[in-house]
Design a protein around this motif. Structure first.
Motif, PDB file in Angstrom:
ATOM      1  N   ARG A 112       0.832  -1.215   0.000  1.00 29.83           N
ATOM      2  CA  ARG A 112       0.000   0.000   0.000  1.00 29.83           C
ATOM      3  C   ARG A 112       0.860   1.256   0.000  1.00 29.83           C
ATOM      4  NH1 ARG A 112      -2.117   3.593   3.690  1.00 29.83           N
ATOM      5  NH2 ARG A 112      -1.128   2.511   5.436  1.00 29.83           N
ATOM      6  N   ARG A 113       1.867   1.302   0.861  1.00 31.23           N
ATOM      7  CA  ARG A 113       2.732   2.479   0.900  1.00 31.23           C
ATOM      8  C   ARG A 113       3.486   2.647  -0.422  1.00 31.23           C
ATOM      9  NH1 ARG A 113       2.688   1.074   6.347  1.00 31.23           N
ATOM     10  NH2 ARG A 113       2.483   2.821   7.804  1.00 31.23           N
ATOM     11  N   TYR A 114       3.955   1.533  -0.949  1.00 35.70           N
ATOM     12  CA  TYR A 114       4.716   1.602  -2.194  1.00 35.70           C
ATOM     13  C   TYR A 114       3.834   2.111  -3.336  1.00 35.70           C
ATOM     14  CZ  TYR A 114       8.981   0.505  -4.715  1.00 35.70           C
ATOM     15  OH  TYR A 114      10.152   0.608  -5.415  1.00 35.70           O
ATOM     16  N   GLN A 115       2.590   1.667  -3.390  1.00 31.92           N
ATOM     17  CA  GLN A 115       1.681   2.133  -4.434  1.00 31.92           C
ATOM     18  C   GLN A 115       1.357   3.620  -4.288  1.00 31.92           C
ATOM     19  OE1 GLN A 115      -1.555  -0.649  -3.936  1.00 31.92           O
ATOM     20  NE2 GLN A 115      -0.746  -2.075  -5.468  1.00 31.92           N
ATOM     21  N   LEU A 116       1.426   4.124  -3.062  1.00 31.45           N
ATOM     22  CA  LEU A 116       1.180   5.545  -2.814  1.00 31.45           C
ATOM     23  C   LEU A 116       2.386   6.414  -3.152  1.00 31.45           C
ATOM     24  CD1 LEU A 116      -0.789   5.346   0.571  1.00 31.45           C
ATOM     25  CD2 LEU A 116      -1.680   6.117  -1.649  1.00 31.45           C
ATOM     26  N   GLY A 117       3.476   5.777  -3.558  1.00 33.23           N
ATOM     27  CA  GLY A 117       4.668   6.533  -3.944  1.00 33.23           C
ATOM     28  C   GLY A 117       5.698   6.692  -2.847  1.00 33.23           C
ATOM     29  N   GLU A 118       5.457   6.056  -1.700  1.00 27.77           N
ATOM     30  CA  GLU A 118       6.425   6.151  -0.602  1.00 27.77           C
ATOM     31  C   GLU A 118       7.660   5.295  -0.914  1.00 27.77           C
ATOM     32  OE1 GLU A 118       5.841   8.343   1.411  1.00 27.77           O
ATOM     33  OE2 GLU A 118       3.683   8.488   1.792  1.00 27.77           O
ATOM     34  N   ARG A 119       8.840   5.820  -0.548  1.00 29.94           N
ATOM     35  CA  ARG A 119      10.078   5.101  -0.784  1.00 29.94           C
ATOM     36  C   ARG A 119      11.005   5.249   0.424  1.00 29.94           C
ATOM     37  NH1 ARG A 119       7.102   3.813  -4.169  1.00 29.94           N
ATOM     38  NH2 ARG A 119       7.400   3.647  -6.443  1.00 29.94           N
ATOM     39  N   PRO A 120      11.726   4.188   0.772  1.00 31.19           N
ATOM     40  CA  PRO A 120      12.732   4.301   1.833  1.00 31.19           C
ATOM     41  C   PRO A 120      13.728   5.413   1.511  1.00 31.19           C
ATOM     42  CG  PRO A 120      12.367   2.002   1.268  1.00 31.19           C
ATOM     43  CD  PRO A 120      11.631   2.816   0.233  1.00 31.19           C
ATOM     44  N   GLY A 121      14.110   6.155   2.523  1.00 34.94           N
ATOM     45  CA  GLY A 121      15.082   7.228   2.340  1.00 34.94           C
ATOM     46  C   GLY A 121      14.479   8.549   1.918  1.00 34.94           C
ATOM     47  N   GLU A 122      13.163   8.605   1.788  1.00 39.11           N
ATOM     48  CA  GLU A 122      12.478   9.849   1.434  1.00 39.11           C
ATOM     49  C   GLU A 122      11.486  10.216   2.533  1.00 39.11           C
ATOM     50  OE1 GLU A 122      10.512   9.412  -2.290  1.00 39.11           O
ATOM     51  OE2 GLU A 122      12.335   8.865  -3.388  1.00 39.11           O
ATOM     52  N   TYR A 123      11.333  11.522   2.762  1.00 35.29           N
ATOM     53  CA  TYR A 123      10.283  11.950   3.674  1.00 35.29           C
ATOM     54  C   TYR A 123       8.929  11.513   3.109  1.00 35.29           C
ATOM     55  CZ  TYR A 123      13.577  15.011   6.179  1.00 35.29           C
ATOM     56  OH  TYR A 123      14.620  15.499   6.919  1.00 35.29           O
ATOM     57  N   LYS A 124       7.964  11.345   3.993  1.00 28.06           N
ATOM     58  CA  LYS A 124       6.649  10.846   3.584  1.00 28.06           C
ATOM     59  C   LYS A 124       5.977  11.799   2.594  1.00 28.06           C
ATOM     60  CE  LYS A 124       4.508  12.920   7.708  1.00 28.06           C
ATOM     61  NZ  LYS A 124       3.886  12.643   9.022  1.00 28.06           N
ATOM     62  N   HIS A 125       5.228  11.218   1.691  1.00 27.20           N
ATOM     63  CA  HIS A 125       4.484  11.989   0.690  1.00 27.20           C
ATOM     64  C   HIS A 125       3.007  12.096   1.044  1.00 27.20           C
ATOM     65  CE1 HIS A 125       8.002  11.974  -1.896  1.00 27.20           C
ATOM     66  NE2 HIS A 125       8.084  10.662  -1.758  1.00 27.20           N
ATOM     67  N   HIS A 126       2.577  11.331   2.023  1.00 26.67           N
ATOM     68  CA  HIS A 126       1.178  11.341   2.433  1.00 26.67           C
ATOM     69  C   HIS A 126       1.107  11.495   3.951  1.00 26.67           C
ATOM     70  CE1 HIS A 126      -0.339  10.193  -1.547  1.00 26.67           C
ATOM     71  NE2 HIS A 126       0.793   9.493  -1.630  1.00 26.67           N
ATOM     72  N   ASP A 127      -0.071  11.761   4.441  1.00 24.32           N
ATOM     73  CA  ASP A 127      -0.258  12.050   5.860  1.00 24.32           C
ATOM     74  C   ASP A 127      -0.527  10.753   6.620  1.00 24.32           C
ATOM     75  OD1 ASP A 127      -0.409  13.560   8.090  1.00 24.32           O
ATOM     76  OD2 ASP A 127      -2.406  14.363   7.718  1.00 24.32           O
ATOM     77  N   TYR A 128       0.325  10.470   7.611  1.00 25.41           N
ATOM     78  CA  TYR A 128       0.137   9.291   8.464  1.00 25.41           C
ATOM     79  C   TYR A 128       0.155   9.763   9.915  1.00 25.41           C
ATOM     80  CZ  TYR A 128       1.757   7.016   4.188  1.00 25.41           C
ATOM     81  OH  TYR A 128       1.923   6.621   2.881  1.00 25.41           O
ATOM     82  N   VAL A 129      -0.906   9.519  10.641  1.00 31.38           N
ATOM     83  CA  VAL A 129      -0.923   9.852  12.061  1.00 31.38           C
ATOM     84  C   VAL A 129      -0.569   8.603  12.850  1.00 31.38           C
ATOM     85  CG1 VAL A 129      -2.589  11.704  11.804  1.00 31.38           C
ATOM     86  CG2 VAL A 129      -3.392   9.382  12.274  1.00 31.38           C
ATOM     87  N   THR A 130      -0.070   8.819  14.050  1.00 35.12           N
ATOM     88  CA  THR A 130       0.371   7.678  14.851  1.00 35.12           C
ATOM     89  C   THR A 130       0.137   7.954  16.322  1.00 35.12           C
ATOM     90  OG1 THR A 130       2.240   6.209  15.328  1.00 35.12           O
ATOM     91  CG2 THR A 130       2.742   8.531  15.061  1.00 35.12           C
ATOM     92  N   GLY A 131      -0.004   6.895  17.099  1.00 36.79           N
ATOM     93  CA  GLY A 131      -0.134   7.033  18.541  1.00 36.79           C
ATOM     94  C   GLY A 131      -1.510   7.476  18.983  1.00 36.79           C
ATOM     95  N   ARG A 132      -1.698   7.422  20.289  1.00 37.43           N
ATOM     96  CA  ARG A 132      -2.996   7.774  20.860  1.00 37.43           C
ATOM     97  C   ARG A 132      -3.370   9.227  20.581  1.00 37.43           C
ATOM     98  NH1 ARG A 132      -3.585   6.472  27.097  1.00 37.43           N
ATOM     99  NH2 ARG A 132      -2.163   8.258  27.226  1.00 37.43           N
ATOM    100  N   GLU A 133      -2.349  10.094  20.491  1.00 38.65           N
ATOM    101  CA  GLU A 133      -2.605  11.514  20.247  1.00 38.65           C
ATOM    102  C   GLU A 133      -2.637  11.867  18.767  1.00 38.65           C
ATOM    103  OE1 GLU A 133      -3.465  13.492  22.793  1.00 38.65           O
ATOM    104  OE2 GLU A 133      -3.294  11.622  23.938  1.00 38.65           O
TER     105      GLU A 133
END
Length: 256
Positions: A112-133
């Motif tokens: 899923r991440r790869y199809q969205l254009g995400e690649r190791p070594g690059e800052y994220k291209h999409h918004d991902y939230v994490t954690g309880r907050e």
């Protein structure tokens, strides 16, 4: 002298300046760090598999998921960069952090991440939230926030190194600059910052993950840094307690 101060003093007496000296000072701690840092996020990682890959670059009788093997092998490659970068006196900058993240996550991004254009070594291209907050900078702000964070780490006095490391780690995880591997990257980058400032690196033990996450959440909720600083101080003692005990035993024997 408290145990934390003993750990720092013991480390600084070694006067480590090269990658070979750093590797010797770690003497098994690199394996333990990779195991605990990986285990925090992947319960299938084992110490024995980690040790075999670090020492022999392979495992015997493995029947688990290939992604887990990739993650352990990646940790070994990232550790090699960590040593080389220390020897070259590379600054902790965006380029080095991206290289750490690339090595730690290569061949492990999900479909899923790869199809969205995400690649190791690059800052994220999409918004991902994490954690309880639900923390995480929006993608278009990541580069600016990372630049600002790293600029804040310049000219840190020796007595403030652990506090600065806690600040870096809390803000890095809050920014959440990558699509994956933020925890492993943040812990490795924090330890690189510590050793570059003549402070012993810290293993965040997987069995203490609940306290670790609670300390990170204290920053996310109210920008409270003391819980993480205190946690890292306790983990420093836990990381080096056997080395401290051996040194104290030698000192007692000399006094007889």
């Amino acid at each position: 002298m408290e145990q934390y101060e003993k750990a720092v003093a013991l480390w600084r007496r070694r006067k480590i300046t090269t990658d070979a000296e750093l590797a010797e000072a770690l003497n098994g701690h690199s394996i333990a760090f990779a195991y605990h840092s990986g285990k925090i996020e992947n319960e299938h990682i084992t110490y024995n598999d980690t040790r075999e890959i670090f020492e022999r670059d392979g495992v015997t009788s493995y029947t688990g998921d290939l992604r887990t093997l990739f993650e352990i092998r990646n940790a070994k490659e990232a550790n090699e960069l960590y040593l080389d970068a220390f020897n070259e006196r590379r600054p902790l900058d965006e380029e080095l952090i991206k290289q750490f993240q690339y090595l730690l996550t290569q061949n492990t991004y999900d479909t899923r991440r790869y199809q969205l254009g995400e690649r190791p070594g690059e800052y994220k291209h999409h918004d991902y939230v994490t954690g309880r907050e639900e923390v995480g900078a929006v993608p278009e702000d990541v580069a600016e926030e990372m630049t600002e964070l790293l600029n804040e780490l310049k000219d840190i006095p020796a007595e403030k190194v652990l506090t600065a490391a806690a600040y870096f780690h809390a803000k890095f995880e809050n920014i959440h600059p990558f699509a994956d591997g933020n925890g492993r990257t943040g812990r490795l980058a924090m330890n690189y910052f510590l050793v570059c400032h003549d402070h012993p690196p810290v293993i965040i033990h997987e069995e203490d993950r609940k306290e670790y996450y609670t300390a990170l959440e204290a920053w996310d909720i109210g920008q409270e840094l003391a819980p993480l600083s205190n946690f890292l101080k306790m983990q420093t003692v836990k990381t080096w307690e056997k080395r401290i005990q051996r040194e104290e035993k030698r000192n007692r024997n000399r006094e007889r």
